[in-house]
Design an enzyme around this catalytic site. Structure first.
Site: not given
Length: 255
Positions: A145, A158
């Protein structure tokens, strides 16, 4: 350069999600036999409908990537079907946070790590062993990401998990390059998937302002654009690329 995958076998985890589904379809269209897996088979019919009429095909196996025996069963299914494993794209991940670190529940942190980090670790562990046993080159792509480099507000677990995905990617790339196994990561920006739409809804954000904030291009990326990157990385076209984190982010990290 060639992105022809005929005669090869691929595994895709998180295959019923927006990016996973697009990746599965793209690899199959390039000729691969795709073993697609996810925690739920609720959307398996939609995934299988993306299987091309010519070239490769998609076959679904339900599995929880955080459970070693279930991941091993997916790899065994691939080997049983074709006798080989040439590539894998590990896309299984979750994101559900709305609070900063001091308010992050212990259980939420553990759940995020179990899927996003342990899932990638177990997937690579069994995929790499199958490639080593087969004695042929292989390519693994992990979906990381832009949070691997730049955190967003209220996403501590996350963000930590996606930093860890890069660490696992680079470590495996370093260890297995001499065996002909390449390991790379894709770092998506704001890609128009159910995960992104759910995150915006939880935070009360509208699509237009989010797209402008997260991409200088001013739009969301499409899952097909991540699939294109994954196809390049698993193919022989990227034969000199390993340990790399490829940002597909509309310029977010450059801004």
């Amino acid at each position: 350069m060639s992105t022809d995958l005929h005669g090869t076998t691929a595994i895709v985890t998180g295959a019923t999600g927006g990016m996973g589904r697009a990746i599965s379809a793209r690899l199959a269209a390039a000729g691969a036999e795709v073993i697609a897996t996810d925690l739920s088979d609720a959307d398996a019919d939609v995934l299988l409908a993306a299987s091309p009429s010519e070239g490769g095909s998609i076959h679904f196996v339900r599995a929880d990537v955080s459970v070693g025996d279930e991941v091993a069963a997916v790899v065994a299914a691939a080997l049983s079907r074709t006798g080989r494993l040439d590539s894998a794209v590990n896309a299984a991940a979750i994101e559900f946070e709305t609070v900063p670190l001091a308010e992050c529940a212990d259980g939420d942190f553990d759940r995020m790590m179990r899927v996003n980090v342990r899932g990638v670790f177990l997937s690579m562990k069994h995929e790499i062993q199958a490639m080593l046993d087969g004695g042929r080159p292989g390519s693994i792509v992990n979906i990381a990401s832009t949070n691997s480099f730049r955190p967003q507000h209220d996403q501590p677990a996350y963000t930590a998990s996606k930093h860890a995905v890069l660490g696992l990617t680079r470590s495996a790339a370093f260890d297995y390059a001499s065996h002909g196994i390449r390991v790379n990561a894709i770092c998506p920006g704001a890609i128009d998937t159910p995960m992104l739409r759910n995150a915006m809804e939880r935070r009360g954000r509208d699509a237009d302002s989010t797209a402008r904030r997260l991409s200088p291009i001013g739009r969301f990326g499409e899952p097909s654009e991540i699939a294109d990157a994954a196809l390049w990385l698993v193919s022989s076209s990227s034969s000199f690329t390993t340990g790399h984190a490829l940002a597909v982010d509309g310029g977010m990290l450059a801004s």
